[in-house]
Design an enzyme around this catalytic site. Structure first.
Site, PDB file in Angstrom:
ATOM      1  N   HIS A  73       0.831  -1.206   0.000  1.00  0.00           N
ATOM      2  CA  HIS A  73       0.000   0.000   0.000  1.00  0.00           C
ATOM      3  C   HIS A  73       0.865   1.255   0.000  1.00  0.00           C
ATOM      4  CE1 HIS A  73      -3.468  -2.524   1.056  1.00  0.00           C
ATOM      5  NE2 HIS A  73      -4.227  -1.473   0.796  1.00  0.00           N
ATOM      6  N   ASP A 187      -8.341   3.816   0.079  1.00  0.00           N
ATOM      7  CA  ASP A 187      -7.004   3.793  -0.538  1.00  0.00           C
ATOM      8  C   ASP A 187      -6.870   4.835  -1.634  1.00  0.00           C
ATOM      9  OD1 ASP A 187      -6.228   1.730   1.109  1.00  0.00           O
ATOM     10  OD2 ASP A 187      -6.432   0.159  -0.409  1.00  0.00           O
ATOM     11  N   ASP A 200      -9.615   0.071  -3.993  1.00  0.00           N
ATOM     12  CA  ASP A 200      -8.968  -0.484  -2.808  1.00  0.00           C
ATOM     13  C   ASP A 200      -7.982  -1.563  -3.242  1.00  0.00           C
ATOM     14  OD1 ASP A 200      -9.543  -0.268   0.305  1.00  0.00           O
ATOM     15  OD2 ASP A 200      -9.054  -2.358  -0.094  1.00  0.00           O
ATOM     16  N   TYR A 201      -6.803  -1.547  -2.636  1.00  0.00           N
ATOM     17  CA  TYR A 201      -5.784  -2.551  -2.929  1.00  0.00           C
ATOM     18  C   TYR A 201      -5.903  -3.709  -1.939  1.00  0.00           C
ATOM     19  CZ  TYR A 201      -3.626   1.593  -5.104  1.00  0.00           C
ATOM     20  OH  TYR A 201      -3.369   2.732  -5.828  1.00  0.00           O
TER      21      TYR A 201
END
Length: 300
Positions: A73, A187, A200-201
């Protein structure tokens, strides 16, 4: 002289007000404890973060767990998608690996991996890739807070049934009624062709082959970890934000959808067929969720 006396408090302190989050609402499903940090999914804890030394280094064998997820991230958060210079990428990834406690031998694997992630088409006609998104199109790690009024597990379970593809055999949410605030971190929010998207990761390990990251496997992971609830919470946050910022805002016109990118399965040659999960919740569902969170009775 008279002795001073403390005044007696006769007011009432509201005990039910609290701050909650996605992990707060789902924490009772598998864990008795909760942690509320950006990019941390309590339901994706690994059996072990230790990797066998004999394993060939690859995106599939890159360590699992919260620390690995935070590392990936952090790299993606700092990347300038549209301007990736190999030497700068290597230097940045090396710093991140050291900071999060991973061996420098992972450097070539992670650098190549990041380039493939940026090049992966996110839609069927390959008109959207992360590498196209300049900094002016991105809002990284947006923190949000919005009020909750009398949110109940039964009410939210009822809302979830309206979600396309929802499976009734998944564990039902079970939490005490909540009055207070919903908080979280998204994110990435980005704008593309006049529409706004939540992204979103996910670093979840679903297997050691690219074919283990096809849509059915992603759908299974989404349901197992209740990421469907997570992205509805995020969608509502962006919906309310855009209502305040765009004078002519309309959900159908301006909200593009949700991308959940399962990083280990992303590759430019496979595009949206591997590692890329997309959904666009219907406006009626978001409207009923909006009213539920506001404490209004929802009927759709």
């Amino acid at each position: 002289s008279e002795q001073p006396q403390a005044l007696q408090f006769s007011g009432k302190v509201e005990q039910s007000w609290q701050m909650t989050s996605f992990s707060g609402l789902t924490g009772s499903m598998k864990h008795e404890y909760r942690i509320d940090l950006p990019d941390f999914d309590m339901l994706d804890m690994p059996e072990s973060e230790v990797q066998p030394q004999s394993v060939e280094p690859s995106r599939f064998t890159f360590p699992r767990g919260a620390r690995a997820g935070e590392c990936l991230h952090s790299i993606l958060e700092d990347l300038d998608f549209t301007r990736v210079v190999a030497e700068e990428l290597e230097a940045m990834v090396a710093r991140k690996l050291e900071h999060f406690g991973f061996d420098e031998s992972w450097l070539p694997v992670v650098c190549e991996w990041m380039q493939l992630i940026l090049d992966t088409p996110l839609d069927s006609d390959a008109s959207l890739r992360l590498r196209m998104l300049g900094r002016e199109k991105r809002f990284v790690e947006m923190e949000f807070h919005y009020p909750l009024a009398g949110l109940t597990a039964d009410g939210l379970n009822g809302i979830m049934k309206q979600l396309a593809g929802f499976r009734s055999d998944r564990p039902r949410l079970n939490f005490n009624p909540v009055n207070g605030m919903m908080k979280g971190f998204i994110d990435l929010i980005f704008e593309h062709d006049g529409r706004f998207f939540v992204l979103d990761y996910k670093s979840n390990h679903l297997g050691n082959s690219i074919d283990d990251y096809q849509h059915p496997a992603l759908q299974e992971a989404i349901g197992e970890h209740r990421y469907d609830l997570q992205y509805l919470i995020y969608t509502l946050a962006l919906h309310r934000y855009l209502q305040q910022r765009l004078p002519d805002y309309d959900y159908e016109t301006h909200f593009g959808g949700v991308y959940y990118l399962f990083l280990r399965g992303m590759h430019r040659e496979h595009g949206a067929q591997r590692g890329v999960y997309y959904d666009r919740p219907g406006s009626a569902l978001i409207d009923s969720m909006d009213r539920l969170f506001a404490g209004e009775t929802s009927h759709v």
